[in-house]
Design an enzyme around this catalytic site. Structure first.
Site, short mmCIF file in Angstrom:
data_model
loop_
_atom_site.label_atom_id
_atom_site.label_comp_id
_atom_site.label_asym_id
_atom_site.label_seq_id
_atom_site.Cartn_x
_atom_site.Cartn_y
_atom_site.Cartn_z
N MET A 19 -1.96 2.90 16.22
CA MET A 19 -0.47 3.22 16.65
C MET A 19 -0.33 4.64 16.86
O MET A 19 1.11 4.83 17.29
CB MET A 19 0.44 2.14 16.31
CG MET A 19 0.05 0.91 16.14
SD MET A 19 1.71 -0.20 15.98
CE MET A 19 1.93 0.29 14.04
N LEU A 22 -1.81 9.73 13.46
CA LEU A 22 -3.13 9.55 12.77
C LEU A 22 -3.10 10.25 11.62
O LEU A 22 -2.56 11.40 11.39
CB LEU A 22 -4.16 9.96 13.75
CG LEU A 22 -4.43 9.26 15.22
CD1 LEU A 22 -5.84 9.61 15.82
CD2 LEU A 22 -4.44 7.82 14.73
N GLY A 25 -6.37 8.25 6.67
CA GLY A 25 -7.00 6.76 6.70
C GLY A 25 -7.75 6.42 7.98
O GLY A 25 -8.73 5.82 7.86
N HIS A 26 -7.04 6.83 9.05
CA HIS A 26 -7.44 6.90 10.50
C HIS A 26 -8.88 7.54 10.59
O HIS A 26 -9.85 7.17 11.07
CB HIS A 26 -6.53 7.10 11.63
CG HIS A 26 -5.48 6.33 11.49
ND1 HIS A 26 -4.22 6.97 11.36
CD2 HIS A 26 -5.34 5.19 11.94
CE1 HIS A 26 -3.42 6.12 11.39
NE2 HIS A 26 -3.89 4.78 11.73
N GLN A 50 5.41 -5.43 18.00
CA GLN A 50 5.54 -5.68 16.81
C GLN A 50 6.61 -4.64 15.95
O GLN A 50 6.53 -4.71 14.69
CB GLN A 50 4.31 -5.61 16.01
CG GLN A 50 3.97 -3.96 15.88
CD GLN A 50 2.24 -4.13 15.25
OE1 GLN A 50 1.30 -4.22 15.98
NE2 GLN A 50 2.24 -3.46 13.89
N GLY A 131 -8.63 -0.96 8.39
CA GLY A 131 -8.52 -0.54 7.07
C GLY A 131 -7.99 -1.92 6.36
O GLY A 131 -7.08 -2.64 6.87
N GLN A 137 -3.30 -7.93 8.51
CA GLN A 137 -3.87 -7.52 10.03
C GLN A 137 -5.45 -7.60 10.13
O GLN A 137 -5.79 -8.28 10.90
CB GLN A 137 -3.58 -6.44 10.38
CG GLN A 137 -3.97 -5.87 11.63
CD GLN A 137 -3.30 -4.62 12.16
OE1 GLN A 137 -2.35 -4.44 12.78
NE2 GLN A 137 -4.35 -3.53 12.17
N VAL A 160 -7.79 4.11 1.76
CA VAL A 160 -7.96 5.70 1.76
C VAL A 160 -6.40 5.96 0.94
O VAL A 160 -5.43 5.65 1.20
CB VAL A 160 -8.07 6.49 2.81
CG1 VAL A 160 -7.98 8.02 2.48
CG2 VAL A 160 -9.22 6.10 3.76
N SER A 170 1.05 6.00 7.55
CA SER A 170 1.89 6.89 8.56
C SER A 170 3.42 6.61 8.28
O SER A 170 4.21 7.49 8.56
CB SER A 170 1.66 6.31 9.92
OG SER A 170 1.85 4.95 10.09
#
Length: 282
Positions: A19, A22, A25-26, A50, A131, A137, A160, A170
């Site tokens: 989304m 970044l 983790g991304h 969402q 992740g 999700q 992470v 985020s």
């Protein structure tokens, strides 16, 4: 078309749906997609369905593109509300009441899964990367891909975490170091539960009570601490593998989640294979 040409030439595609905004983790998702596939595609779109009405997701597309390319992406694809959910759009991925079992009735897991499945249909990946920080999700997308017979492998990537235990997210990027240190007690409690279960404790009620004593919050409020089945998302009375230890804290009007996914006995005994990084500079 770029993706059609990749498929025609038999290139393997690793897709990382995001989304935006970044972070490390991304980067781990992108890194694995680049290593395991011929091409790594990152998608950037704040999935409007969402979010509650009026919520704006803060991200910078140019910065995200540069970040993704540095992390190993071959290409970045962005979209907008008109393209993704045009007027009259009405098809959603329904999975019964599973989407409310983990986050409650105010969660948006159904909408999150729908957005992810649309990106899988568009990018036609060999593998798609999710992740375990967003455990609900990740597991529901994997289930949807299997149920819909989509030709895609869903790869679950370890969480992470910063070295104080807080998962990189985020929604935490505006928190200062003091606040992040306070939130670290949630991970401490989750990991305490894992260790106690590994030692043989099995009564969930007693386990939760012992873990609550490790959570000391001044600025934030604990919403819940639960142990749920990984297949059903329903609360367990007695411990059975696979399961998820999950907690949520309310902070600055946000629900902040953390979890430990325990799919097997090796993970129970040794802990999950999380990736540890330094706290970002402020």
């Amino acid at each position: 078309m770029f993706i059609t040409d990749l498929v025609r030439r038999g290139k393997s595609i690793g897709a990382v749906p995001t989304m935006g905004a970044l972070h490390a983790g991304h980067a781990e998702l992108i890194r694995r997609a680049a290593i395991e596939n011929d091409v790594a595609i990152v998608t950037v779109y704040p999935n409007k369905i969402q979010f509650k009405p009026g919520v704006n997701y803060d991200f910078n597309l140019e910065e995200d593109i540069a970040f993704a390319l540095r992390a190993g992406a071959s290409a970045v694809i962005s979209s907008n509300d008109t393209e993704m959910f045009p007027s009259g759009y009405r098809t959603f991925v329904s999975q019964g009441d599973y989407q409310i079992r983990l986050d409650g009735p105010h969660g948006f897991l159904k909408e999150a899964v729908t957005g992810c499945i649309r990106w899988i249909c568009y990018t036609r990946p060999t593998r798609s990367y999710f992740g375990l920080k967003d455990i609900g999700q990740a597991l529901l997308v994997r289930r949807a891909v299997a149920d819909l017979l989509l030709d895609c492998e869903v790869r679950l990537v370890p969480t992470v975490r910063s070295k104080n235990g807080v998962p990189i997210s985020s929604r935490l990027r505006r928190f200062n170091h003091s606040e992040l240190d306070e939130l670290s007690c949630l991970y401490t409690a989750l990991n305490h539960l894992r260790k106690e279960i590994a030692r043989g404790a099995s009564c969930v009620k007693d386990l939760i009570e012992s873990a609550r004593s490790l959570i000391t919050l001044r600025q934030f409020e604990l919403e819940f601490l639960r142990i749920v089945g990984a297949d059903s998302f329903e609360d367990q009375d007695k411990i059975e593998l696979p399961f998820i230890i999950i907690g949520a804290v309310r902070a600055h009007g946000l629900r902040v989640f953390d979890n430990i996914f325990v799919p097997d006995r090796a993970t129970l005994l040794d802990g999950p294979p999380d990736v540890w990084v330094d706290l970002p500079e402020r």
